[in-house]
Write an enzyme that holds these catalytic residues in place. Sequence first.
Site, PDB file in Angstrom:
ATOM      1  N   LYS A 173       0.852  -1.196   0.000  1.00  0.00           N
ATOM      2  CA  LYS A 173       0.000   0.000   0.000  1.00  0.00           C
ATOM      3  C   LYS A 173       0.888   1.246   0.000  1.00  0.00           C
ATOM      4  O   LYS A 173       1.431   1.644   1.027  1.00  0.00           O
ATOM      5  CB  LYS A 173      -0.929   0.051   1.218  1.00  0.00           C
ATOM      6  CG  LYS A 173      -2.056   1.068   0.975  1.00  0.00           C
ATOM      7  CD  LYS A 173      -2.618   1.684   2.222  1.00  0.00           C
ATOM      8  CE  LYS A 173      -1.869   2.890   2.698  1.00  0.00           C
ATOM      9  NZ  LYS A 173      -1.841   4.057   1.790  1.00  0.00           N
ATOM     10  N   GLU A 248      10.075   2.097  10.103  1.00  0.00           N
ATOM     11  CA  GLU A 248      11.066   3.108   9.702  1.00  0.00           C
ATOM     12  C   GLU A 248      10.369   4.450   9.833  1.00  0.00           C
ATOM     13  O   GLU A 248       9.548   4.808   8.983  1.00  0.00           O
ATOM     14  CB  GLU A 248      11.485   2.899   8.237  1.00  0.00           C
ATOM     15  CG  GLU A 248      12.278   1.646   7.986  1.00  0.00           C
ATOM     16  CD  GLU A 248      13.673   1.671   8.593  1.00  0.00           C
ATOM     17  OE1 GLU A 248      14.211   2.774   8.813  1.00  0.00           O
ATOM     18  OE2 GLU A 248      14.200   0.590   8.865  1.00  0.00           O
ATOM     19  N   GLU A 383       9.837  16.890  14.123  1.00  0.00           N
ATOM     20  CA  GLU A 383      10.272  16.839  12.724  1.00  0.00           C
ATOM     21  C   GLU A 383       9.422  17.825  11.927  1.00  0.00           C
ATOM     22  O   GLU A 383       8.204  17.822  12.068  1.00  0.00           O
ATOM     23  CB  GLU A 383      10.018  15.405  12.226  1.00  0.00           C
ATOM     24  CG  GLU A 383      10.487  15.126  10.832  1.00  0.00           C
ATOM     25  CD  GLU A 383      10.072  13.729  10.364  1.00  0.00           C
ATOM     26  OE1 GLU A 383       8.913  13.336  10.591  1.00  0.00           O
ATOM     27  OE2 GLU A 383      10.906  13.059   9.738  1.00  0.00           O
TER      28      GLU A 383
HETATM   29  P1  NAD Z   1       2.387   8.828   7.107  1.00  0.00           P
HETATM   30  O1  NAD Z   1       2.671   8.172   8.398  1.00  0.00           O
HETATM   31  O2  NAD Z   1       1.339   9.879   7.064  1.00  0.00           O
HETATM   32  O3  NAD Z   1       1.948   7.753   6.004  1.00  0.00           O
HETATM   33  C1  NAD Z   1       2.781   6.700   5.607  1.00  0.00           C
HETATM   34  C2  NAD Z   1       1.941   5.605   4.994  1.00  0.00           C
HETATM   35  O4  NAD Z   1       1.098   5.052   5.997  1.00  0.00           O
HETATM   36  C3  NAD Z   1       1.000   6.064   3.879  1.00  0.00           C
HETATM   37  O5  NAD Z   1       0.933   5.056   2.900  1.00  0.00           O
HETATM   38  C4  NAD Z   1      -0.333   6.187   4.600  1.00  0.00           C
HETATM   39  O6  NAD Z   1      -1.450   6.071   3.765  1.00  0.00           O
HETATM   40  C5  NAD Z   1      -0.228   5.004   5.537  1.00  0.00           C
HETATM   41  N1  NAD Z   1      -1.117   5.030   6.707  1.00  0.00           N
HETATM   42  C6  NAD Z   1      -1.535   6.100   7.429  1.00  0.00           C
HETATM   43  N2  NAD Z   1      -2.338   5.676   8.452  1.00  0.00           N
HETATM   44  C7  NAD Z   1      -2.406   4.331   8.371  1.00  0.00           C
HETATM   45  C8  NAD Z   1      -3.070   3.323   9.119  1.00  0.00           C
HETATM   46  N3  NAD Z   1      -3.825   3.615  10.187  1.00  0.00           N
HETATM   47  N4  NAD Z   1      -2.929   2.022   8.744  1.00  0.00           N
HETATM   48  C9  NAD Z   1      -2.157   1.697   7.686  1.00  0.00           C
HETATM   49  N5  NAD Z   1      -1.517   2.610   6.924  1.00  0.00           N
HETATM   50  C10 NAD Z   1      -1.630   3.910   7.261  1.00  0.00           C
HETATM   51  O7  NAD Z   1       3.776   9.374   6.584  1.00  0.00           O
HETATM   52  P2  NAD Z   1       4.044  10.238   5.286  1.00  0.00           P
HETATM   53  O8  NAD Z   1       3.560  11.616   5.568  1.00  0.00           O
HETATM   54  O9  NAD Z   1       3.566   9.520   4.069  1.00  0.00           O
HETATM   55  O10 NAD Z   1       5.648  10.203   5.232  1.00  0.00           O
HETATM   56  C11 NAD Z   1       6.429  11.092   5.924  1.00  0.00           C
HETATM   57  C12 NAD Z   1       7.044  10.424   7.143  1.00  0.00           C
HETATM   58  O11 NAD Z   1       7.773   9.259   6.742  1.00  0.00           O
HETATM   59  C13 NAD Z   1       8.069  11.314   7.814  1.00  0.00           C
HETATM   60  O12 NAD Z   1       7.862  11.278   9.211  1.00  0.00           O
HETATM   61  C14 NAD Z   1       9.404  10.661   7.458  1.00  0.00           C
HETATM   62  O13 NAD Z   1      10.421  10.910   8.383  1.00  0.00           O
HETATM   63  C15 NAD Z   1       9.036   9.218   7.385  1.00  0.00           C
HETATM   64  N6  NAD Z   1      10.009   8.471   6.579  1.00  0.00           N
HETATM   65  C16 NAD Z   1      10.909   7.657   7.209  1.00  0.00           C
HETATM   66  C17 NAD Z   1      11.872   6.964   6.465  1.00  0.00           C
HETATM   67  C18 NAD Z   1      12.903   6.081   7.133  1.00  0.00           C
HETATM   68  O14 NAD Z   1      13.643   5.420   6.429  1.00  0.00           O
HETATM   69  N7  NAD Z   1      12.979   6.043   8.442  1.00  0.00           N
HETATM   70  C19 NAD Z   1      11.892   7.105   5.075  1.00  0.00           C
HETATM   71  C20 NAD Z   1      10.965   7.935   4.463  1.00  0.00           C
HETATM   72  C21 NAD Z   1      10.013   8.614   5.226  1.00  0.00           C
END
Ligand code: NAD
Length: 491
Positions: A173, A248, A383
């Site tokens: 997803k 992550e 962040e």
């Molecule tokens: P997010 O947490 O909003 O969403 C990430 C994913 O999770 C999306 O696909 C979203 O649809 C899904 N999601 C949200 N709620 C969910 C739920 N209840 N159940 C299942 N899936 C769900 O994050 P974002 O805004 O897409 O990405 C930014 C974040 O990602 C930042 O905090 C960044 O630091 C982090 N990030 C971390 C790494 C790493 O390697 N540590 C790499 C890239 C991004």
Amino acid sequence: MADLYIAGLWCSAERGETREIRCPADGELISTVDEASSVDTIKAIDAARRAFDHSEWPTSSVHDRSDLLHRVADLLVENKAEVARAETLDTGKRLVESEYDVDDIVGVFRHYASTAAEDAGRVIDTGRLDIRSRVVREPIGVCALITPWNYPLLQTSWKVAPALAAGNTFVLKPSELTPSTAILLMRHLEEAGLPAGVGNLILGAGPTAGGPLSTHPGVDLVSFTGGVETGRRIMAAAAATVKKVALELGGKNPNIVFADADREAALDFALTAVFLHSGQVCSAGARLIVEESIKDAFVDELVERARRIRLGGPFDPEAETGPLVSAAHREKVEAYVARGLAEGATLRCGGARPDDPELDKGFYYRPTILDDCKSGMSVIQDESFGPVLTVEAFSTEDDAVATANDSIYGLAGAVWTENAGKAERVASRLRVGTVWINDYHPYVPQAEWGGYKQSGTGRELGAAGLDEYRETKHIWHNVRPAAQRWFGGGE
Ligand code: NAD
């Protein structure tokens, strides 16, 4: 429209819902894609479960799986222009950056193609001649792979390639904002010969389309990359069925500059560390921690150069960085900066949208530097995931380490100094998963990536990135069984 891929078939969302995907650089409509509900997700989980429990995939030859990964890498090379363009339109990042991403993604598929057979197990010497004992590695089962919008296909490749190398089935997803390259990847997997049901794709919002991925008993592992709040929710939801969880999450990454650093390089990289992809990088060096004696002059020069950064659309060859991913995300960054100013930070540059009318339709935000920050401030602890650099000063080596470690996060960080001993001492004391010494940002698929503290659990890439997708089984074989007469064997 049929953008969901379930049990080897492209299909539409059961409830007929759709979502418009728009380019963050100008708001132009890129595509309209299916929006899955939990009904579609459960179908995809069931398909992955059937493929794992009833097909030959989990016990297929590791060489066949490796060949398949190489074929996917070949297809990505052949279709690099299309994939890079799709990534750029979804994210708004410069085309050249998406091209680098595709090269990295190819490298990740090739890495796991060539290491799939490594560390397959070991023989145990039990000291008994009647026993053959061995430890073997097996696939975990059905993996739910949930990815963010900043590096959509790159983050996906870190999960899909090792999951397949190890013999798992999966439901992917991607972020609802950036689904295009996940669709292209599934087409390439299909063309490369992935058996039906082994890889499944659902598109849609996190809580609805993604919800069952952490609650459904048919899922064995959830591998999630995204924000810390979502990570906590997923971990809690997965606890009910004791799934394996790999997270992550975010970072608030320290970039420590000592007075004896190579000044030109440290300055240059301080900008790249935080402003690459407009700060939308989990490992962005968003916290500059600089030695007191050089701080003012160093920051003055940084501000001078940050003011000159050219914002522009993804196909503008002059642009140095692009927009933020959405209007909502830009508002979050604006609120974050306002909080910092209210807490006493000094705005040195940026802090506003650009006034260039050509950029009006996109979600642009000027590179921003907040000086005079202190550990307790929310801008230091939270962040921003945007183009915002905070500046703190330190006076001693101990002070630099303590300041850097004062965070719930522990993803990455850097130290700049010409003193090798000091560099090594600081690197070993930083509580983060990746440390760069006199560099910032590079990673290779051979080396593990992941976070200490609330930046996550588990590791991606490297050998540990494959182990994440394997169970460990001990097989004890008695080749000369004989009755023991422990129970009821007496006279
Ligand atoms: P997010 O947490 O909003 O969403 C990430 C994913 O999770 C999306 O696909 C979203 O649809 C899904 N999601 C949200 N709620 C969910 C739920 N209840 N159940 C299942 N899936 C769900 O994050 P974002 O805004 O897409 O990405 C930014 C974040 O990602 C930042 O905090 C960044 O630091 C982090 N990030 C971390 C790494 C790493 O390697 N540590 C790499 C890239 C991004």
